[in-house]
Design an enzyme around this catalytic site. Structure first.
Site, mmCIF file in Angstrom:
data_model
loop_
_atom_site.group_PDB
_atom_site.id
_atom_site.type_symbol
_atom_site.label_atom_id
_atom_site.label_comp_id
_atom_site.label_asym_id
_atom_site.label_seq_id
_atom_site.Cartn_x
_atom_site.Cartn_y
_atom_site.Cartn_z
ATOM 1 C CB ILE A 41 9.359 3.440 -1.047
ATOM 2 C CG1 ILE A 41 10.804 3.286 -1.586
ATOM 3 C CG2 ILE A 41 8.327 3.109 -2.118
ATOM 4 C CD1 ILE A 41 11.163 4.103 -2.815
ATOM 5 C CG ASN B 217 9.479 -6.996 -1.145
ATOM 6 O OD1 ASN B 217 9.874 -5.849 -1.342
ATOM 7 N ND2 ASN B 217 8.314 -7.244 -0.543
ATOM 8 C CE LYS C 257 16.064 -4.102 4.657
ATOM 9 N NZ LYS C 257 15.342 -5.041 3.762
ATOM 10 C CB SER D 169 17.304 -0.447 3.116
ATOM 11 O OG SER D 169 17.173 0.855 3.641
ATOM 12 C CE1 TYR E 183 14.642 -2.438 7.603
ATOM 13 C CE2 TYR E 183 15.945 -0.528 6.994
ATOM 14 C CZ TYR E 183 14.961 -1.452 6.692
ATOM 15 O OH TYR E 183 14.292 -1.382 5.483
HETATM 16 P P1 NAD Z 1 5.374 -3.105 3.591
HETATM 17 O O1 NAD Z 1 5.187 -3.139 5.062
HETATM 18 O O2 NAD Z 1 4.380 -2.351 2.775
HETATM 19 O O3 NAD Z 1 5.467 -4.581 3.013
HETATM 20 C C1 NAD Z 1 6.241 -5.570 3.649
HETATM 21 C C2 NAD Z 1 5.517 -6.910 3.556
HETATM 22 O O4 NAD Z 1 6.364 -7.889 4.162
HETATM 23 C C3 NAD Z 1 4.187 -6.919 4.314
HETATM 24 O O5 NAD Z 1 3.153 -7.419 3.497
HETATM 25 C C4 NAD Z 1 4.455 -7.857 5.496
HETATM 26 O O6 NAD Z 1 3.308 -8.599 5.903
HETATM 27 C C5 NAD Z 1 5.536 -8.748 4.930
HETATM 28 N N1 NAD Z 1 6.313 -9.395 5.982
HETATM 29 C C6 NAD Z 1 6.784 -8.863 7.139
HETATM 30 N N2 NAD Z 1 7.419 -9.798 7.847
HETATM 31 C C7 NAD Z 1 7.355 -10.954 7.137
HETATM 32 C C8 NAD Z 1 7.824 -12.264 7.348
HETATM 33 N N3 NAD Z 1 8.462 -12.606 8.478
HETATM 34 N N4 NAD Z 1 7.588 -13.191 6.398
HETATM 35 C C9 NAD Z 1 6.926 -12.863 5.254
HETATM 36 N N5 NAD Z 1 6.427 -11.646 5.009
HETATM 37 C C10 NAD Z 1 6.649 -10.699 5.943
HETATM 38 O O7 NAD Z 1 6.839 -2.516 3.392
HETATM 39 P P2 NAD Z 1 7.745 -2.245 2.104
HETATM 40 O O8 NAD Z 1 8.326 -0.917 2.307
HETATM 41 O O9 NAD Z 1 7.061 -2.553 0.844
HETATM 42 O O10 NAD Z 1 8.926 -3.304 2.376
HETATM 43 C C11 NAD Z 1 9.484 -4.121 1.373
HETATM 44 C C12 NAD Z 1 10.994 -4.189 1.549
HETATM 45 O O11 NAD Z 1 11.555 -2.914 1.268
HETATM 46 C C13 NAD Z 1 11.456 -4.540 2.961
HETATM 47 O O12 NAD Z 1 12.527 -5.465 2.879
HETATM 48 C C14 NAD Z 1 11.929 -3.211 3.520
HETATM 49 O O13 NAD Z 1 12.902 -3.388 4.518
HETATM 50 C C15 NAD Z 1 12.476 -2.564 2.285
HETATM 51 N N6 NAD Z 1 12.617 -1.111 2.294
HETATM 52 C C16 NAD Z 1 11.549 -0.270 2.437
HETATM 53 C C17 NAD Z 1 11.739 1.101 2.369
HETATM 54 C C18 NAD Z 1 10.588 2.084 2.452
HETATM 55 O O14 NAD Z 1 10.837 3.296 2.523
HETATM 56 N N7 NAD Z 1 9.354 1.673 2.432
HETATM 57 C C19 NAD Z 1 13.010 1.623 2.180
HETATM 58 C C20 NAD Z 1 14.072 0.744 2.051
HETATM 59 C C21 NAD Z 1 13.869 -0.605 2.104
#
Ligand code: NAD
Length: 259
Positions: free
Chosen positions: A196, A97, A167, A150, A163
């Site tokens: 999200i 994740n 992905k 994503s 990105y």
């Molecule tokens: P978020 O920033 O709330 O959480 C991401 C977490 O990943 C954070 O706690 C951060 O410290 C951790 N992180 C970052 N780099 C890291 C690393 N090198 N090693 C370990 N941990 C690391 O964001 P989120 O939205 O919950 O992201 C979760 C996943 O969902 C990601 O892969 C993101 O690309 C994907 N995503 C998010 C969205 C959105 O709209 N939020 C949409 C599509 C995909």
């Protein structure tokens, strides 16, 4: 009444490793699996954040332990994965994740560095985590890999090519793992979240979020991290034993909306 069906819809007693679990979807997933009786390995680059999540789970009566883990660090991946196995006696479910935004314009000086970081964190990290976990996932009766990609793994937005490519790589990795690991009984599936409300999107002003959602999302709103966590749980269930290689949007209908 005695049960008439054979397959189990519970992850109670399973061991799950969730990367990037200090925030957003990772944290929501950690809470959900803990609520469902799994032992949760909470890992994150943000060590204090991971510890806080594990502490909250334990305070609520669940089973969790935190580790600091940078998924871009090959040695740490091996060390932490082994420690998780020692602590909980194996590993059944890996949720890749952890993620970051790596947007940069193609003509930016920062582009190469952003690209490399995106590949290291978003593709190479999950690949290494899978390989480090392979012996334990194979030993599990219900080995499960769930990768969080994503909607950028299906389509493309302006200015986000690093990105988007990363992905799309996660989508490819998911399919390749499904084919390679099928003979071990391990399933590999992918969730493609749409917009999200998490740490990743918190800097976007509410008005911009609303405008985007009304224009692009069938459900007209941003999603909640827990709504994605439930999709992840579904792939992790022992009963989800014949689903593999699936690329599933959890996007409020963003990808199917034409106008
Ligand atoms: P978020 O920033 O709330 O959480 C991401 C977490 O990943 C954070 O706690 C951060 O410290 C951790 N992180 C970052 N780099 C890291 C690393 N090198 N090693 C370990 N941990 C690391 O964001 P989120 O939205 O919950 O992201 C979760 C996943 O969902 C990601 O892969 C993101 O690309 C994907 N995503 C998010 C969205 C959105 O709209 N939020 C949409 C599509 C995909």
């Amino acid at each position: 009444m005695p049960r008439l069906s054979k397959l189990d819809r519970s992850v109670a007693g399973k061991v799950v490793h969730i990367t990037g679990a200090a925030s957003g979807m990772g944290r929501a997933t950690a809470y959900l699996f803990a609520d469902e009786g799994a032992s949760v390995a909470v890992t994150d680059l943000n060590a204090a954040g991971a510890e806080a999540v594990a502490e909250e789970i334990r305070a609520a009566g669940g089973i969790a332990k935190a580790w600091a883990l940078n998924v871009a660090d090959a040695e740490q991946i091996i060390q932490v994965t082994n420690e998780i196995g020692d602590e909980f006696g194996g590993l059944d479910i890996l949720v890749n994740n952890a993620g970051i935004g790596v947007s940069a314009r193609l003509d930016s000086d920062k582009y190469e560095a952003r690209w490399q970081l995106g590949m290291d964190v978003l593709i190479t990290g999950p690949q290494r985590l899978v390989r480090a976990s392979l012996t334990m996932l194979t030993a599990s009766e219900h080995g499960r890999i769930i990768n969080i990609a994503s909607t950028e793994g299906i389509g493309a937005s302006k200015g986000a090519s690093a990105y988007t490519v990363a992905k799309h790589g996660v989508v490819g990795l998911t399919k390749a793992l499904a084919v390679d690991l099928g003979r071990r009984g391990i399933t590999s599936n992918c969730i493609c979240p749409g917009p999200i409300n998490t740490g990743l999107t918190e800097a976007i002003p509410d008005t911009a979020k609303e405008k985007f959602a009304k224009r692009r999302v069938a459900l007209l709103r941003y999603g909640d991290p827990e709504e994605v966590a439930h999709a992840t749980l579904n792939f992790a269930l022992p009963a989800s034993s014949y689903m593999t290689g699936i690329i599933m949007p959890v996007d409020g209908g963003q990808m199917i909306r034409n106008a």
